[in-house]
Motif scaffolding. Structure first.
Motif, mmCIF file in Angstrom:
data_model
loop_
_atom_site.group_PDB
_atom_site.id
_atom_site.type_symbol
_atom_site.label_atom_id
_atom_site.label_comp_id
_atom_site.label_asym_id
_atom_site.label_seq_id
_atom_site.Cartn_x
_atom_site.Cartn_y
_atom_site.Cartn_z
ATOM 1 N N PHE A 60 -1.157 -4.602 -12.784
ATOM 2 C CA PHE A 60 -0.633 -3.403 -12.385
ATOM 3 C C PHE A 60 0.806 -2.983 -13.038
ATOM 4 O O PHE A 60 1.295 -1.779 -12.809
ATOM 5 C CB PHE A 60 -0.649 -3.159 -11.057
ATOM 6 C CG PHE A 60 -2.104 -2.629 -10.642
ATOM 7 C CD1 PHE A 60 -3.154 -2.928 -11.318
ATOM 8 C CD2 PHE A 60 -2.266 -1.637 -9.525
ATOM 9 C CE1 PHE A 60 -4.391 -2.361 -10.982
ATOM 10 C CE2 PHE A 60 -3.764 -1.437 -9.220
ATOM 11 C CZ PHE A 60 -4.721 -1.515 -10.018
ATOM 12 N N SER A 61 1.480 -4.133 -13.175
ATOM 13 C CA SER A 61 2.974 -3.969 -13.772
ATOM 14 C C SER A 61 2.964 -3.642 -15.558
ATOM 15 O O SER A 61 3.957 -3.436 -15.980
ATOM 16 C CB SER A 61 3.602 -5.243 -13.680
ATOM 17 O OG SER A 61 3.167 -6.452 -14.346
ATOM 18 N N ILE A 62 1.550 -3.807 -15.962
ATOM 19 C CA ILE A 62 1.628 -3.512 -17.562
ATOM 20 C C ILE A 62 1.418 -1.908 -17.777
ATOM 21 O O ILE A 62 0.429 -1.230 -17.047
ATOM 22 C CB ILE A 62 0.513 -4.275 -18.304
ATOM 23 C CG1 ILE A 62 0.707 -5.655 -17.923
ATOM 24 C CG2 ILE A 62 0.485 -4.092 -19.619
ATOM 25 C CD1 ILE A 62 -0.708 -6.661 -18.318
ATOM 26 N N PRO A 63 2.197 -1.105 -18.599
ATOM 27 C CA PRO A 63 2.067 0.032 -18.872
ATOM 28 C C PRO A 63 0.731 0.503 -19.306
ATOM 29 O O PRO A 63 -0.269 -0.526 -19.882
ATOM 30 C CB PRO A 63 3.069 0.518 -20.101
ATOM 31 C CG PRO A 63 4.180 -0.613 -19.731
ATOM 32 C CD PRO A 63 3.287 -1.819 -19.182
ATOM 33 N N PRO A 178 3.100 -2.617 -7.724
ATOM 34 C CA PRO A 178 4.069 -2.974 -8.903
ATOM 35 C C PRO A 178 4.081 -1.894 -9.946
ATOM 36 O O PRO A 178 4.971 -1.950 -10.884
ATOM 37 C CB PRO A 178 3.662 -4.295 -9.309
ATOM 38 C CG PRO A 178 1.939 -4.233 -9.324
ATOM 39 C CD PRO A 178 1.817 -3.827 -8.062
ATOM 40 N N THR A 179 3.293 -0.958 -9.778
ATOM 41 C CA THR A 179 3.029 0.154 -10.787
ATOM 42 C C THR A 179 4.296 0.876 -11.179
ATOM 43 O O THR A 179 4.756 1.338 -10.114
ATOM 44 C CB THR A 179 1.850 1.139 -10.592
ATOM 45 O OG1 THR A 179 0.778 0.172 -10.172
ATOM 46 C CG2 THR A 179 1.591 1.951 -11.682
ATOM 47 N N SER A 180 4.784 1.009 -12.320
ATOM 48 C CA SER A 180 6.026 1.859 -12.519
ATOM 49 C C SER A 180 5.764 3.260 -12.405
ATOM 50 O O SER A 180 4.566 3.671 -12.651
ATOM 51 C CB SER A 180 6.551 1.285 -13.846
ATOM 52 O OG SER A 180 5.858 1.715 -14.785
ATOM 53 N N SER A 181 6.670 4.058 -12.488
ATOM 54 C CA SER A 181 6.548 5.615 -12.200
ATOM 55 C C SER A 181 6.101 6.018 -13.825
ATOM 56 O O SER A 181 5.251 6.838 -13.961
ATOM 57 C CB SER A 181 8.042 6.282 -11.876
ATOM 58 O OG SER A 181 8.943 5.924 -13.118
ATOM 59 N N GLN A 182 6.355 5.299 -14.857
ATOM 60 C CA GLN A 182 5.924 5.574 -16.310
ATOM 61 C C GLN A 182 4.489 5.397 -16.216
ATOM 62 O O GLN A 182 3.699 6.016 -17.297
ATOM 63 C CB GLN A 182 6.741 4.874 -17.313
ATOM 64 C CG GLN A 182 8.210 5.210 -17.445
ATOM 65 C CD GLN A 182 9.059 4.871 -16.367
ATOM 66 O OE1 GLN A 182 8.837 3.829 -15.578
ATOM 67 N NE2 GLN A 182 10.014 5.685 -16.024
ATOM 68 N N ALA A 183 3.918 4.526 -15.548
ATOM 69 C CA ALA A 183 2.541 4.234 -15.701
ATOM 70 C C ALA A 183 1.613 4.310 -14.615
ATOM 71 O O ALA A 183 0.673 4.025 -14.075
ATOM 72 C CB ALA A 183 2.345 2.703 -15.890
ATOM 73 N N GLY A 193 2.444 3.636 -8.042
ATOM 74 C CA GLY A 193 3.936 3.688 -8.338
ATOM 75 C C GLY A 193 4.718 3.909 -7.047
ATOM 76 O O GLY A 193 3.925 4.081 -6.045
ATOM 77 N N PRO A 194 5.871 4.155 -7.161
ATOM 78 C CA PRO A 194 6.745 4.482 -6.215
ATOM 79 C C PRO A 194 6.384 5.744 -5.626
ATOM 80 O O PRO A 194 5.738 6.678 -6.158
ATOM 81 C CB PRO A 194 8.455 4.692 -6.683
ATOM 82 C CG PRO A 194 8.006 3.937 -8.093
ATOM 83 C CD PRO A 194 6.673 4.201 -8.651
ATOM 84 N N ILE A 195 6.650 5.949 -4.209
ATOM 85 C CA ILE A 195 6.285 7.205 -3.550
ATOM 86 C C ILE A 195 6.971 8.624 -3.891
ATOM 87 O O ILE A 195 7.990 8.460 -4.278
ATOM 88 C CB ILE A 195 6.655 7.096 -2.052
ATOM 89 C CG1 ILE A 195 5.891 5.841 -1.243
ATOM 90 C CG2 ILE A 195 6.297 8.201 -1.349
ATOM 91 C CD1 ILE A 195 4.325 5.978 -1.171
ATOM 92 N N ARG A 196 6.330 9.321 -4.133
ATOM 93 C CA ARG A 196 6.505 10.767 -4.626
ATOM 94 C C ARG A 196 6.755 11.555 -3.624
ATOM 95 O O ARG A 196 6.568 11.424 -2.450
ATOM 96 C CB ARG A 196 5.883 11.031 -5.791
ATOM 97 C CG ARG A 196 5.750 10.241 -7.116
ATOM 98 C CD ARG A 196 4.891 10.673 -8.414
ATOM 99 N NE ARG A 196 3.614 10.787 -7.806
ATOM 100 C CZ ARG A 196 2.659 9.774 -7.683
ATOM 101 N NH1 ARG A 196 3.170 8.608 -8.106
ATOM 102 N NH2 ARG A 196 1.644 9.797 -7.576
#
Length: 255
Positions: A60-63, A178-183, A193-196
């Protein structure tokens, strides 16, 4: 006296009869290779549960554009003694992949993940913030796929069927998504990803937590050369609804 010649079709039968008359039992076929680490073995210092968490942290860290689950290269961010493989999001997939020699291979046959999702209240106002942000709830949801539904799975390595897959179920501890906001749309869900922005009062950009369950295997390092791994799974969620996957890897193990 003219010698009689046995027809070729009778030679195997004649050989078996001769062996039976000699009092010797035919040799049993050799057992299939011992492909898997035992679940209790803690290969490379981690339990299966910890390896399952490590797999999610990696996957989940890979875009999205490079993610192996979505047909990105299989060698993305592969480090250490263990090489990770992936399934798919449903359907049939065949992949080719090169794995360095000496690497164990770890992958899910089928798995599930649940994450806190306060944003979902905006989609379904009937949902409660307490439920959508509950650590206990995400564990229950991840488990429910394997407790509440019919699950079948198969695994073959070089044509050898591996049994006892039900004993290879592992449920992770709570971990940070671990998901980034870009992915964040990697699997088409707002719950990554991070909480929105949300109406539950959870701070924006705070870390989202997750839990996962599944059937996992750790293969011992394969010999140099070509190998085939195929795994299938089916989760029946309703009489007319099911999730199915069928994944084949054509692996080349480098010398």
């Amino acid at each position: 006296m003219k010698r009689k010649i046995l027809p070729a079709s009778l030679l195997p039968l004649f050989a078996l009869l001769a062996l039976a008359c000699s009092g010797k039992d035919p040799e049993p076929p050799p057992p299939p290779p011992d492909y898997l680490y035992d679940v209790e073995a803690q290969p490379f210092g981690k339990t299966y549960e910890q390896w399952a968490e490590a797999w999610f942290q990696w996957a989940f860290s890979i875009p999205k554009a490079e993610n192996p689950i979505l047909e990105g290269p299989c060698d993305q961010d592969q480090t250490g003694d263990v090489f990770f493989l992936v399934g798919n999001t449903g359907g049939q997939t065949t992949r080719a992949c090169t794995v360095p020699s000496g690497k164990a291979i770890f992958f899910p046959i089928v798995n599930s993940i649940a994450r806190t999702c306060p944003e979902y209240v905006a989609i379904d106002p009937s949902q409660m913030c307490e439920t959508l942000t509950s650590e206990t709830e995400i564990h229950d949801v991840a488990t429910s796929f394997f407790e509440d539904y019919e699950v079948t799975a198969t695994l073959e390595v070089d044509g050898n069927a591996i049994t006892g897959l039900e004993d290879r179920r592992a449920h992770t501890a709570t971990f940070d998504d671990p998901t980034s906001s870009q992915a964040e749309d990697i699997f088409g869900t707002p719950c990554s990803g991070p909480i929105r922005e949300n109406s539950c009062g959870v701070p924006v950009d705070s870390t989202r937590i997750a839990a996962a369950d599944g059937l996992w295997v750790m293969l011992k390092p394969l010999s140099a050369g070509d190998h085939e791994i195929r795994f299938t799974a089916k989760i029946v969620t309703a009489p007319d609804q099911a999730f199915e996957l069928d994944v084949t890897y054509n692996l080349t193990i480098t010398p």
